[in-house]
Design an enzyme around this catalytic site. Structure first.
Site, PDB file in Angstrom:
ATOM      1  CB  CYS A 270     -20.942  -8.799 -18.451  1.00  0.00           C
ATOM      2  SG  CYS A 270     -21.821 -10.074 -17.581  1.00  0.00           S
TER       3      CYS A 270
ATOM      4  CB  CYS B 272     -24.210 -13.841 -20.189  1.00  0.00           C
ATOM      5  SG  CYS B 272     -23.606 -12.963 -18.737  1.00  0.00           S
TER       6      CYS B 272
ATOM      7  N   GLY C 246       0.794  -1.222   0.000  1.00  0.00           N
ATOM      8  CA  GLY C 246       0.000   0.000   0.000  1.00  0.00           C
ATOM      9  C   GLY C 246       0.826   1.271   0.000  1.00  0.00           C
TER      10      GLY C 246
ATOM     11  CB  CYS D  64     -20.266 -11.190 -21.108  1.00  0.00           C
ATOM     12  SG  CYS D  64     -22.022 -10.975 -21.439  1.00  0.00           S
TER      13      CYS D  64
ATOM     14  CB  CYS E 283     -25.553  -9.775 -17.802  1.00  0.00           C
ATOM     15  SG  CYS E 283     -24.925  -9.589 -19.482  1.00  0.00           S
TER      16      CYS E 283
END
Lengths: 258, 296, 235
Positions: free
Chosen positions: B269, B247, B35, B275, B244
């Site tokens: 998606c 899909c 970080g 997808c 979605c």
């Protein structure tokens, strides 16, 4: 009054190259006491304030502070993390220009709440409640809590800055010309507010001002500075009513009588 | 082969070896201090700032001849930025490329984490525009560095406080600040906060490169990543009303696609590879089989 | 019981730096003591240094030489050499002072101005207010003024607020600088009564009264300030 001093300043000198900012300043401050530092601009008042508040490193001298656990610590031997923690919890610093002490693009509520969040408060509702209470104490309407200080008048900004500093219950507050840019009626209100808060909270304060009326109203004792040195130090009303040094006499006699 | 002829004029993966060495050292340091933003000597790249110069330098430094590279932009493999960066590395490193998440060893991304869980032998490289999470509230670099060093992160909550004060809830939806391994607060780059939980205990190594700002930071595999929040306003990810449209996947991040100028729209998606795979294996959404133009 | 106030060989002069540093002697060899329950009055023509003596005894003016001894916390303290912090506690607990003029503070109500000395001694606000109102009532200040800041009051009204503020506490020593100057006969009589009851409770009072009627009614003895007259070579 407590039996132990809160702050002990010993021989603080600050040189800027060959020039003297302030020279050999020593004094003690006790809990609940207000000290005024007066003098014309360039006399070293602000340099002194910056040295004592560790915003600036003095060339020589010591500043000792009584921590909440009762121990006396030399501030310049303290680690930076601890010193900064002290500055945002146990101390306050009120700048002459509120823009220097506030986050101008952040709401009033967040300005007041920042110190709480900095010490780990993670409850939004509680932070907001505390901020609301403090806005009330400094006479800012509750419905301004989400406004940014940019939309506030000079006097409101200064009051907001005071609330932001006092929210963590500090024991020592530094003020640099707190009424500097304000017109007279706004000044009077602010002074009365500060006076009330200092009394109610038992705050110790060091107030730098060139305004002797501010010194008389707020302070218990005062120091007069000239050319970087303290030329007179004593009970505020004694220094003002019975000034000894030529410069102090000039200063006192220069007040406009209304 | 044309690529190999071109390659002769460049070092492998465009950057010279000394530069790659310097960047790898920065990456190692970043992995050692999860970080923490490590400064590095960012190079001029043959693309403008803002097009992923940081990510490209990181990718160039970790890329080997045997790697398989996938590049996504907002989850898609076929948008301009993804296509150009993929073509760039094909040209200067002649590496294998793929659009399939599972087959890639290195995935360079702009603003998404693939839906398919990543594995230990993968590296995710983020393109970062502004690495400093405290920047918008504290403009001084000297001060923000000090704040990181002393772990003074109250300001980060000021930002979230402002969100709640203004909107009634935390309205930050991307670049949502996280705390890595309980120490450094980090900007996860402008990924939607939907992806924040995927960073937590992720099996893959995550590297972040900011070219203009000259910073590299990292999350090593299996590292704790916590999104900041308030006790009474806990962190939440976006939820979508419908699955979605192509899909029928739910629990994934969807993009809104505007279909016409009469308010027609569909949600699909954002991860195109995910997808496509679902559709290949027979999942059918409400609008699949129809092309955008024919939907009325 | 120790003598509440002993003044010993006190001298005071002013150096006027703005006027070429000339030195103006005021008083020298000021020596007297106050006993509990008496009211002494400083006498002599105006300009002779009566007010300056009161101000020195209150710590408002510095003292060039000599001692001002009071009993504080069971020990004898020299106010002339005490540090500011000690002077403030002595003012809070030992020496009260009614000045000629009220120094007003913006926005503070008359009743709170009067109650403040009690608050600083740690007395509850409601109790302090109650006592302040009683005293203001006794001094015939109209009730409608109590909640207003005294800045806009008439001279006499301000003076009564000032007197109430001075008399509200039970300081062992009370200094009075012409407290009745701007009062009418009825209110002068109230002040005389207040002074009498202070004497009855053992307070030592030292005052300046130009009004001879009041002076004759309250004074147990006159201290003639002209005997302390300083000359240029004194002190």
């Amino acid at each position: 009054m407590s039996e132990q001093s809160l702050l002990c300043v010993g021989g603080v000198t600050k040189c800027y190259g060959d020039r003297i900012g302030c020279r050999d300043v020593s004094f003690e401050l006790w809990p609940g006491e207000v000290l005024a530092v007066v003098g014309e601009s360039g006399s070293g008042k602000t340099t002194l304030l910056n040295c004592i508040s560790t915003r600036m490193m003095p060339t020589t001298g010591t500043v000792e502070y009584r921590m909440r656990d009762g121990s006396m610590r030399n501030l310049f031997e303290m680690g930076e993390a601890e010193r900064r923690f002290l500055m945002r919890t146990d101390w306050g610093f009120v700048h002459q220009d509120p823009a220097d002490g506030l986050r101008m693009t952040v709401s009033a509520g967040a300005n007041v709440g920042e110190r709480l969040m900095a010490v780990g408060d993670r409850h939004y509702g509680r932070i907001r409640q505390t901020a609301t209470d403090w806005l009330g104490r400094v006479e800012i309407d509750e419905d301004r809590i989400d406004d940014q200080p940019r939309a506030f008048s000079g006097g409101m900004r200064q009051r907001l800055q005071i609330a932001r500093n006092l929210v963590t219950g500090p024991r020592l507050v530094f003020m640099d010309e707190p009424t500097g840019g304000l017109d007279v009626s706004v000044q009077a209100r602010l002074l009365d507010l500060v006076r009330g808060l200092v009394n109610d909270l038992g705050l110790a304060a060091i107030v730098v001002t060139h305004d002797l009326a501010v010194a008389r109203l707020l302070s218990h004792h005062m120091m007069v500075m000239k050319d970087g040195q303290v030329i007179e130090h004593g009970l505020t009303d004694r220094v003002l009513d019975d000034p000894h040094e030529p410069y102090t006499q000039l200063l006192v006699s220069s007040i406009l009588q209304v | 082969m044309k690529h190999q002829q071109d390659l002769a004029t460049y070092n492998f993966a465009y950057l010279d070896e000394q530069t790659k060495r310097m960047i790898r050292r920065a990456i190692l340091k970043a992995i050692a201090i999860p970080g923490y933003q490590v400064p590095f000597a960012s190079r001029e790249m043959p693309m403008p700032y803002g097009w992923g110069t940081g990510g490209v330098q990181v990718t160039a430094s970790v890329l080997g001849p045997d790697d398989t590279l996938k590049v996504i932009d907002q989850g898609a493999d076929d948008t301009t930025n993804a296509v150009s960066i993929r073509a760039f590395f094909q040209k200067v490193a002649n590496v294998a490329v793929t659009t399939q998440t599972g087959k890639a060893t290195i995935i360079q991304t702009r603003h998404r984490i693939p839906e398919e869980p990543l594995s230990e032998n993968q590296v995710l490289v983020y393109q970062v525009p502004i690495p400093e999470p405290l920047r918008f509230l504290e403009p001084r670099e000297t001060e923000t560095r000090k704040m990181h060093a002393l772990e003074e992160y109250g300001l980060m909550h000021v930002k979230l406080y402002e969100d709640i004060a203004r909107n009634g809830h935390i309205a930050t939806t991307y670049a949502y600040p996280v705390k890595v391994m309980g120490r450094y607060v980090m900007d996860p780059s402008p990924t939607p906060k939907f992806d924040n939980p995927k960073m937590h205990q992720c099996a893959a190594l995550q590297l972040f490169g900011a070219g203009r700002e000259k910073r590299i930071y990292a999350i090593p595999p299996y590292t704790q990543v916590v999104s900041l929040d308030f006790e009474d306003h806990p962190f939440e990810v976006q939820a979508f009303d419908e699955p979605c449209a192509l899909c029928a996947a739910s629990g994934v991040y969807l993009d809104e696609v505007v279909l016409d100028d009469r308010g027609g729209r569909m949600f699909v998606c954002s991860d195109t590879d995910f997808c496509e795979k679902r559709r290949e294996s027979g999942h059918v959404g409400a609008m699949s089989g129809q092309s955008g133009e024919t939907v009325q | 019981m120790p003598t509440p106030l002993v003044v010993s060989e006190v001298a005071k002069s002013f150096t006027m730096h703005l006027r070429d540093g000339i030195r103006l002697p005021v008083v020298s060899n000021v020596t007297f003591a106050l006993s509990a329950g008496e009211c002494a009055v400083l006498g002599g023509p105006s300009g002779i240094g009566k007010s300056s003596i009161l101000k020195m005894l209150y710590g408002n003016y510095s003292v060039d030489a000599g001692q001002v001894l009071v009993t504080h916390d069971g020990r004898t303290v020299d106010l002339a050499s005490a540090d500011p912090r000690e002077v403030l506690t002595i003012r809070r607990d030992v020496i009260g002072y009614v000045s000629q003029f009220l120094r007003t503070v913006p926005r503070v109500a008359a009743v709170d101005v009067v109650a403040e000395p009690l608050l600083s001694q740690g007395i509850e606000q409601s109790e302090a207010r109650r006592r302040a109102e009683k005293l203001l009532d006794q001094l015939n200040l109209p009730e409608k003024l109590w909640s207003l800041p005294p800045a806009t009051f008439s001279g006499g009204e301000q003076q009564r607020v000032n007197i109430a503020r001075g008399f509200i506490t039970s300081h062992p020593v009370l200094l009075l600088d012409e407290p009745t100057a701007s009062l009418d006969a009825a209110n002068r009589a109230v002040v005389v009564e207040l002074i009498r009851s202070k004497k009855a409770t053992g307070t030592a009072l030292l005052g300046i009264f130009h009004d001879s009627d009041v002076r004759d009614e309250v004074a147990d003895r006159i201290i003639d300030v002209s005997t302390f007259r300083a000359t240029l070579d004194a002190a």
